[in-house]
Design a protein around this motif. Structure first.
Motif, PDB file in Angstrom:
ATOM      1  N   ARG A   1       0.878  -1.174   0.000  1.00 20.32           N
ATOM      2  CA  ARG A   1       0.000   0.000   0.000  1.00 20.32           C
ATOM      3  C   ARG A   1       0.911   1.219   0.000  1.00 20.32           C
ATOM      4  N   LEU A   2       0.651   2.176  -0.902  1.00 23.24           N
ATOM      5  CA  LEU A   2       1.418   3.416  -0.968  1.00 23.24           C
ATOM      6  C   LEU A   2       0.458   4.567  -0.717  1.00 23.24           C
ATOM      7  N   GLU A   3       0.670   5.264   0.413  1.00 27.15           N
ATOM      8  CA  GLU A   3      -0.194   6.385   0.796  1.00 27.15           C
ATOM      9  C   GLU A   3       0.525   7.690   0.512  1.00 27.15           C
ATOM     10  N   GLY A   4      -0.102   8.545  -0.290  1.00 27.05           N
ATOM     11  CA  GLY A   4       0.495   9.808  -0.688  1.00 27.05           C
ATOM     12  C   GLY A   4       0.979   9.733  -2.123  1.00 27.05           C
ATOM     13  N   GLU A   5       1.390  10.879  -2.632  1.00 27.73           N
ATOM     14  CA  GLU A   5       1.864  10.941  -4.012  1.00 27.73           C
ATOM     15  C   GLU A   5       3.327  10.497  -4.100  1.00 27.73           C
ATOM     16  N   PRO A   6       3.628   9.591  -5.021  1.00 27.23           N
ATOM     17  CA  PRO A   6       5.024   9.214  -5.211  1.00 27.23           C
ATOM     18  C   PRO A   6       5.818  10.375  -5.804  1.00 27.23           C
ATOM     19  N   LEU A   7       7.124  10.296  -5.718  1.00 26.07           N
ATOM     20  CA  LEU A   7       8.005  11.333  -6.250  1.00 26.07           C
ATOM     21  C   LEU A   7       7.857  11.439  -7.763  1.00 26.07           C
ATOM     22  N   ASP A   8       8.021  10.322  -8.455  1.00 30.73           N
ATOM     23  CA  ASP A   8       7.860  10.296  -9.911  1.00 30.73           C
ATOM     24  C   ASP A   8       7.817   8.859 -10.408  1.00 30.73           C
ATOM     25  N   SER A   9       7.534   8.733 -11.669  1.00 30.05           N
ATOM     26  CA  SER A   9       7.538   7.442 -12.344  1.00 30.05           C
ATOM     27  C   SER A   9       8.545   7.551 -13.480  1.00 30.05           C
ATOM     28  N   SER A  10       9.366   6.525 -13.658  1.00 26.30           N
ATOM     29  CA  SER A  10      10.450   6.598 -14.631  1.00 26.30           C
ATOM     30  C   SER A  10      10.635   5.277 -15.353  1.00 26.30           C
ATOM     31  N   ILE A  11      11.500   5.342 -16.326  1.00 28.05           N
ATOM     32  CA  ILE A  11      11.971   4.147 -17.021  1.00 28.05           C
ATOM     33  C   ILE A  11      13.485   4.167 -16.915  1.00 28.05           C
ATOM     34  N   CYS A  12      14.080   3.055 -16.511  1.00 28.50           N
ATOM     35  CA  CYS A  12      15.535   2.967 -16.453  1.00 28.50           C
ATOM     36  C   CYS A  12      16.015   1.976 -17.502  1.00 28.50           C
ATOM     37  N   HIS A  13      16.951   2.423 -18.320  1.00 27.09           N
ATOM     38  CA  HIS A  13      17.495   1.612 -19.406  1.00 27.09           C
ATOM     39  C   HIS A  13      18.835   0.974 -19.067  1.00 27.09           C
ATOM     40  N   CYS A  14      19.351   1.191 -17.860  1.00 29.36           N
ATOM     41  CA  CYS A  14      20.683   0.665 -17.543  1.00 29.36           C
ATOM     42  C   CYS A  14      20.687  -0.861 -17.654  1.00 29.36           C
ATOM     43  N   ARG A  15      21.853  -1.419 -17.892  1.00 25.77           N
ATOM     44  CA  ARG A  15      21.961  -2.865 -18.101  1.00 25.77           C
ATOM     45  C   ARG A  15      21.541  -3.648 -16.861  1.00 25.77           C
ATOM     46  N   MET A  16      21.822  -3.121 -15.660  1.00 27.12           N
ATOM     47  CA  MET A  16      21.392  -3.830 -14.448  1.00 27.12           C
ATOM     48  C   MET A  16      19.875  -3.935 -14.399  1.00 27.12           C
ATOM     49  N   CYS A  17      19.175  -2.857 -14.716  1.00 25.56           N
ATOM     50  CA  CYS A  17      17.705  -2.897 -14.711  1.00 25.56           C
ATOM     51  C   CYS A  17      17.168  -3.803 -15.811  1.00 25.56           C
ATOM     52  N   GLN A  18      17.807  -3.788 -16.981  1.00 26.52           N
ATOM     53  CA  GLN A  18      17.382  -4.693 -18.051  1.00 26.52           C
ATOM     54  C   GLN A  18      17.434  -6.142 -17.569  1.00 26.52           C
ATOM     55  N   LYS A  19      18.525  -6.511 -16.929  1.00 25.56           N
ATOM     56  CA  LYS A  19      18.671  -7.889 -16.453  1.00 25.56           C
ATOM     57  C   LYS A  19      17.728  -8.190 -15.286  1.00 25.56           C
ATOM     58  N   ALA A  20      17.581  -7.234 -14.358  1.00 26.75           N
ATOM     59  CA  ALA A  20      16.735  -7.458 -13.189  1.00 26.75           C
ATOM     60  C   ALA A  20      15.276  -7.680 -13.587  1.00 26.75           C
ATOM     61  N   PHE A  21      14.827  -7.006 -14.645  1.00 24.32           N
ATOM     62  CA  PHE A  21      13.443  -7.131 -15.089  1.00 24.32           C
ATOM     63  C   PHE A  21      13.292  -8.125 -16.230  1.00 24.32           C
ATOM     64  N   GLY A  22      14.411  -8.578 -16.800  1.00 26.46           N
ATOM     65  CA  GLY A  22      14.337  -9.466 -17.952  1.00 26.46           C
ATOM     66  C   GLY A  22      13.620  -8.774 -19.103  1.00 26.46           C
ATOM     67  N   ALA A  23      13.905  -7.492 -19.278  1.00 24.37           N
ATOM     68  CA  ALA A  23      13.173  -6.678 -20.240  1.00 24.37           C
ATOM     69  C   ALA A  23      14.097  -5.625 -20.844  1.00 24.37           C
ATOM     70  N   TYR A  24      13.590  -4.876 -21.799  1.00 23.91           N
ATOM     71  CA  TYR A  24      14.382  -3.834 -22.455  1.00 23.91           C
ATOM     72  C   TYR A  24      14.646  -2.649 -21.547  1.00 23.91           C
ATOM     73  N   TYR A  25      13.803  -2.458 -20.528  1.00 28.26           N
ATOM     74  CA  TYR A  25      13.954  -1.380 -19.556  1.00 28.26           C
ATOM     75  C   TYR A  25      13.112  -1.716 -18.339  1.00 28.26           C
ATOM     76  N   ALA A  26      13.333  -0.955 -17.268  1.00 22.98           N
ATOM     77  CA  ALA A  26      12.592  -1.177 -16.023  1.00 22.98           C
ATOM     78  C   ALA A  26      11.725   0.041 -15.729  1.00 22.98           C
ATOM     79  N   PRO A  27      10.404  -0.124 -15.661  1.00 17.62           N
ATOM     80  CA  PRO A  27       9.537   0.971 -15.226  1.00 17.62           C
ATOM     81  C   PRO A  27       9.458   0.984 -13.698  1.00 17.62           C
ATOM     82  N   LEU A  28       9.768   2.141 -13.110  1.00 15.21           N
ATOM     83  CA  LEU A  28       9.857   2.248 -11.658  1.00 15.21           C
ATOM     84  C   LEU A  28       9.118   3.478 -11.151  1.00 15.21           C
ATOM     85  N   VAL A  29       8.562   3.377  -9.951  1.00 21.60           N
ATOM     86  CA  VAL A  29       7.881   4.491  -9.298  1.00 21.60           C
ATOM     87  C   VAL A  29       8.634   4.789  -8.000  1.00 21.60           C
ATOM     88  N   ALA A  30       9.238   5.979  -7.934  1.00 21.84           N
ATOM     89  CA  ALA A  30       9.970   6.397  -6.741  1.00 21.84           C
ATOM     90  C   ALA A  30       8.967   6.807  -5.663  1.00 21.84           C
TER      91      ALA A  30
END
Length: 164
Positions: free
Chosen positions: A18-47
């Motif tokens: 559960r996330l209460e309040g507005e998150p900082l932002d939503s992003s996409i990370c293209h770094c190689r670590m995120c590609q591998k961690a998500f098994g995808a071309y990029y990682a969509p993340l919400v700070a």
């Protein structure tokens, strides 16, 4: 603090948050670590920023992908859940029950961005059932994925439990 509340969880439902309040932002990370961690071309993340994050079911397993970052995931189904560094926690955007409400506003790690990513929207699109002739199993598929809302119990009856 905003009174906005968002919920989410992993694919199998073992982890819920559960996330209460507005998150900082939503992003996409293209770094190689995120590609591998998500098994995808990029990682969509919400700070999460100043929003309050509460784990309402289960606990994460962690992998330290570097000396500064650990990544949380569901040990049962493997869903990537968090990116955690000294500057805060980000939640995988797809694990929110309503990911469409959190469109990305910035891209990180663009030095590793794959050259074709900007053209993904130009590819022809097909609905799942358009492939029924090539994949007839689609006609009677039963999803064991957790629904996109909180539930009172977990785990739900799956294929093995139904056979008992």
């Amino acid at each position: 603090m905003s009174d906005v509340v968002r919920t989410g969880g992993c694919q199998c439902g073992a982890i819920r948050f559960r996330l209460e309040g507005e998150p900082l932002d939503s992003s996409i990370c293209h770094c190689r670590m995120c590609q591998k961690a998500f098994g995808a071309y990029y990682a969509p993340l919400v700070a999460t920023g100043e929003a309050t994050l509460t784990w309402t079911r289960g606990g994460l397993k962690y992998f330290h992908s570097s000396n500064h970052v650990r990544r949380g995931f569901c040990a049962d189904c493997g869903t990537p859940m968090t990116y955690e560094a000294d500057d805060g926690i980000s939640i995988s955007a797809g694990s929110f029950d309503d990911p469409a409400s959190l469109p990305p506003v910035v891209q990180f790690g663009i030095e590793a961005k794959l050259p074709f990513v900007d053209r993904l929207g130009e590819l022809p699109g097909r609905h799942t059932m358009d492939d029924i002739d090539e994949a007839p199993f689609l006609a009677d598929i039963v999803s064991y994925q957790h629904p996109d809302h909180d539930t009172e119990t977990w785990p739900p009856l799956g294929p093995l439990e139904n056979e008992k």
